[in-house]
Design a protein around this motif. Structure first.
Motif, PDB file in Angstrom:
ATOM      1  N   VAL A 107       0.852  -1.188   0.000  1.00  0.00           N
ATOM      2  CA  VAL A 107       0.000   0.000   0.000  1.00  0.00           C
ATOM      3  C   VAL A 107       0.889   1.241   0.000  1.00  0.00           C
ATOM      4  O   VAL A 107       2.077   1.184   0.342  1.00  0.00           O
ATOM      5  N   VAL A 108       0.287   2.358  -0.386  1.00  0.00           N
ATOM      6  CA  VAL A 108       0.969   3.649  -0.354  1.00  0.00           C
ATOM      7  C   VAL A 108       0.434   4.426   0.840  1.00  0.00           C
ATOM      8  O   VAL A 108      -0.780   4.643   0.936  1.00  0.00           O
ATOM      9  N   ILE A 109       1.312   4.806   1.750  1.00  0.00           N
ATOM     10  CA  ILE A 109       0.915   5.556   2.942  1.00  0.00           C
ATOM     11  C   ILE A 109       1.334   7.010   2.761  1.00  0.00           C
ATOM     12  O   ILE A 109       2.523   7.303   2.568  1.00  0.00           O
ATOM     13  N   VAL A 110       0.373   7.910   2.812  1.00  0.00           N
ATOM     14  CA  VAL A 110       0.619   9.352   2.688  1.00  0.00           C
ATOM     15  C   VAL A 110       0.351   9.987   4.046  1.00  0.00           C
ATOM     16  O   VAL A 110      -0.729   9.796   4.615  1.00  0.00           O
ATOM     17  N   SER A 111       1.322  10.716   4.562  1.00  0.00           N
ATOM     18  CA  SER A 111       1.168  11.345   5.878  1.00  0.00           C
ATOM     19  C   SER A 111       1.577  12.814   5.811  1.00  0.00           C
ATOM     20  O   SER A 111       2.506  13.189   5.089  1.00  0.00           O
ATOM     21  N   VAL A 112       0.861  13.643   6.572  1.00  0.00           N
ATOM     22  CA  VAL A 112       1.135  15.082   6.652  1.00  0.00           C
ATOM     23  C   VAL A 112       1.662  15.389   8.049  1.00  0.00           C
ATOM     24  O   VAL A 112       1.033  15.009   9.056  1.00  0.00           O
ATOM     25  N   HIS A 113       2.815  16.075   8.117  1.00  0.00           N
ATOM     26  CA  HIS A 113       3.466  16.385   9.393  1.00  0.00           C
ATOM     27  C   HIS A 113       3.613  17.905   9.536  1.00  0.00           C
ATOM     28  O   HIS A 113       3.555  18.656   8.554  1.00  0.00           O
TER      29      HIS A 113
ATOM     30  N   ILE B 205       0.000  14.516  11.482  1.00  0.00           N
ATOM     31  CA  ILE B 205      -1.245  15.204  11.796  1.00  0.00           C
ATOM     32  C   ILE B 205      -2.404  14.560  11.034  1.00  0.00           C
ATOM     33  O   ILE B 205      -3.521  14.452  11.537  1.00  0.00           O
ATOM     34  N   ALA B 206      -2.128  14.108   9.830  1.00  0.00           N
ATOM     35  CA  ALA B 206      -3.130  13.433   8.994  1.00  0.00           C
ATOM     36  C   ALA B 206      -2.432  12.342   8.197  1.00  0.00           C
ATOM     37  O   ALA B 206      -1.247  12.451   7.879  1.00  0.00           O
ATOM     38  N   ALA B 207      -3.164  11.299   7.895  1.00  0.00           N
ATOM     39  CA  ALA B 207      -2.578  10.190   7.138  1.00  0.00           C
ATOM     40  C   ALA B 207      -3.680   9.416   6.433  1.00  0.00           C
ATOM     41  O   ALA B 207      -4.847   9.434   6.847  1.00  0.00           O
ATOM     42  N   ALA B 208      -3.285   8.744   5.384  1.00  0.00           N
ATOM     43  CA  ALA B 208      -4.215   7.888   4.621  1.00  0.00           C
ATOM     44  C   ALA B 208      -3.404   6.852   3.865  1.00  0.00           C
ATOM     45  O   ALA B 208      -2.220   7.062   3.585  1.00  0.00           O
ATOM     46  N   ARG B 209      -4.030   5.723   3.565  1.00  0.00           N
ATOM     47  CA  ARG B 209      -3.361   4.679   2.784  1.00  0.00           C
ATOM     48  C   ARG B 209      -4.175   4.399   1.523  1.00  0.00           C
ATOM     49  O   ARG B 209      -5.391   4.468   1.533  1.00  0.00           O
ATOM     50  N   TYR B 210      -3.448   4.079   0.457  1.00  0.00           N
ATOM     51  CA  TYR B 210      -4.066   3.858  -0.841  1.00  0.00           C
ATOM     52  C   TYR B 210      -3.493   2.576  -1.448  1.00  0.00           C
ATOM     53  O   TYR B 210      -2.335   2.214  -1.179  1.00  0.00           O
ATOM     54  N   PRO B 211      -4.278   1.876  -2.253  1.00  0.00           N
ATOM     55  CA  PRO B 211      -3.759   0.667  -2.906  1.00  0.00           C
ATOM     56  C   PRO B 211      -2.579   0.994  -3.816  1.00  0.00           C
ATOM     57  O   PRO B 211      -2.498   2.077  -4.394  1.00  0.00           O
ATOM     58  N   LEU B 212      -1.691   0.022  -3.930  1.00  0.00           N
ATOM     59  CA  LEU B 212      -0.526   0.190  -4.790  1.00  0.00           C
ATOM     60  C   LEU B 212      -0.977   0.048  -6.236  1.00  0.00           C
ATOM     61  O   LEU B 212      -1.468  -1.000  -6.651  1.00  0.00           O
ATOM     62  N   GLY B 213      -0.849   1.139  -7.018  1.00  0.00           N
ATOM     63  CA  GLY B 213      -1.331   1.115  -8.393  1.00  0.00           C
ATOM     64  C   GLY B 213      -0.361   1.769  -9.349  1.00  0.00           C
ATOM     65  O   GLY B 213       0.864   1.690  -9.186  1.00  0.00           O
TER      66      GLY B 213
END
Length: 405
Positions: A316-322, A331-339
């Motif tokens: 998965v792709v994990i996107v995080s905001v610091h 502060i915020a984060a989300a995960r997305y399928p590997l595409g």
């Protein structure tokens, strides 16, 4: 069915033979035979006694006594002819009703308990398999009813039981599973078809579609891998772009979805009736992108890959905001399928991780993106990642994944 009835007649005939044999060949009458032997023995003994008595002078007329003894022996012989006739008549009276009863019971019990109607229906459905298959293979034709789908499934399973290497049969069964939303049947059947003929375009596309509709992320990633391989072929089926576009849209990867839909438009041309529908899909994807980009309390993150990055088979792709100081807690984060890369995601307050502190509270921030290969957030060894510069809230951020832990 003609062969079936011939076989039943043979079996019933055998049963009748077993019933008739004991009646036609009764056991010998042992009592009559024993009496006859006893009379002969008595006759011989009496003759011997008469000879002795004659020698002793006790008998005056031996011949007369012998004649009387012979007559007594003849009188005691049973009338075999009459008894044979009586026995034959009795046998006929019992045999004929018995044979009729055997036949009646055999077919009567089968009519009640043999499910003849279901067997006949099964045979009829097996004969109509080509016609039903033709309907299923032609999506633009008459749609199959639920009853026809059930019949086709029964006929296909029967055929595949006897011909397990029939890839077309497995493909049809997989399509029925897709139509019925039976993903277990669809994936299982498509997988068998793919194992038999892995180079067939329709089979590869059907297998990818079944995997794409699975709830398992591993299956979904396998579908993307298969579809991306099909993109490299000399000829690409329009449905390959359609599936990839649909998948990208569902993952909110709107730029990739737009790219695939535009490729489809180039293939079909503006005169095709589907061209306008694709234009509406592209407009819908752009509409979902624009509001977030313009929102001053959100961040648009465009993610790309470095040339050295090797993607894992799953992950998965994990996107995080610091915060701008680079604090490890996001502060915020989300995960997305590997595409497919590159793609764009929107981060806003709905992705906030800390209670009482929202993404919109930040004035400046850093965005980090990591490819997680094992699903464990705490494990980072070997994972690829990228990090942005410090940017202001509401800005467009570009992150290239080019480093490895």
């Amino acid at each position: 069915m003609t062969l079936f009835w011939v076989l039943t007649l043979i079996l019933v005939a055998i049963a009748c033979v077993f019933v008739a044999i004991p009646m036609l060949k009764p056991k010998a009458n042992n009592d009559a035979a024993l009496r006859d032997d006893l009379n002969k023995a008595f006759y011989k003994d009496r003759l011997a006694e008469l000879a002795v008595e004659t020698d002793e002078g006790l008998v005056e007329d031996q011949q007369e006594l012998v004649a009387d003894l012979k007559q007594s022996l003849l009188d005691d012989i049973p009338n075999d002819q009459n008894k044979t006739e009586e026995r034959s008549l009795s046998t006929s009276m019992v045999l004929v009703p018995s044979l009729i009863l055997v036949v009646a019971l055999s077919y009567g019990l089968y009519a009640v308990f043999g499910n003849y109607q279901k067997v006949q229906h099964w045979q009829d459905i097996s004969q109509s398999l080509p016609e039903l298959s033709k309907k299923l293979m032609n999506p633009q034709g008459v749609e199959l009813t639920d009853k026809e789908m059930e019949d086709l499934t029964l006929a296909l399973r029967t055929r595949l039981h006897y011909e397990p290497q029939d890839s077309t049969g497995w493909l049809l069964l997989g399509r029925i599973g897709l139509a019925n939303r039976d993903m277990e049947t669809a994936i299982g059947a498509m997988k068998k078809a793919y194992a038999i003929e892995p180079q067939d375009g329709d089979i590869k596309l059907g297998y990818a579609q079944a995997l794409m509709l699975s709830n398992d992320q591993v299956d979904q990633q396998s579908a993307r891998t298969l579809l991306n391989k099909m993109l490299k072929a000399d000829y690409v089926d329009l449905r390959v772009y359609s599936l990839l576009a649909f998948d990208a849209f569902e993952r909110q990867d709107y730029p990739t979805a737009i790219e695939h839909w535009q490729s489809m438009q180039q293939m079909i041309g503006p005169n095709d009736g589907r061209y306008e529908m694709l234009s509406r899909s592209i407009a819908s994807a752009k509409a979902k992108m624009e509001p977030a980009v313009l929102d001053e309390h959100a961040v648009s993150v465009s993610i790309s890959l470095g040339s050295e990055v090797v993607l894992p088979n799953q992950g998965v792709v994990i996107v995080s905001v610091h915060s701008a100081d680079g604090a490890p807690m996001p502060i915020a984060a989300a995960r997305y399928p590997l595409g497919n890369f590159p793609f764009t995601v929107i981060m806003d307050d709905s992705n906030s991780m800390m209670q009482g502190r929202k993404l919109s509270d930040l004035q400046e921030l850093i965005v980090r993106v990591r490819i997680d290969s094992d699903g464990n957030v705490a494990t980072r060894d070997g994972d690829w990642f990228g990090e942005s510069q410090v940017v202001e809230l509401g800005s467009e951020v570009k992150v290239e994944i080019n480093k490895q832990f």
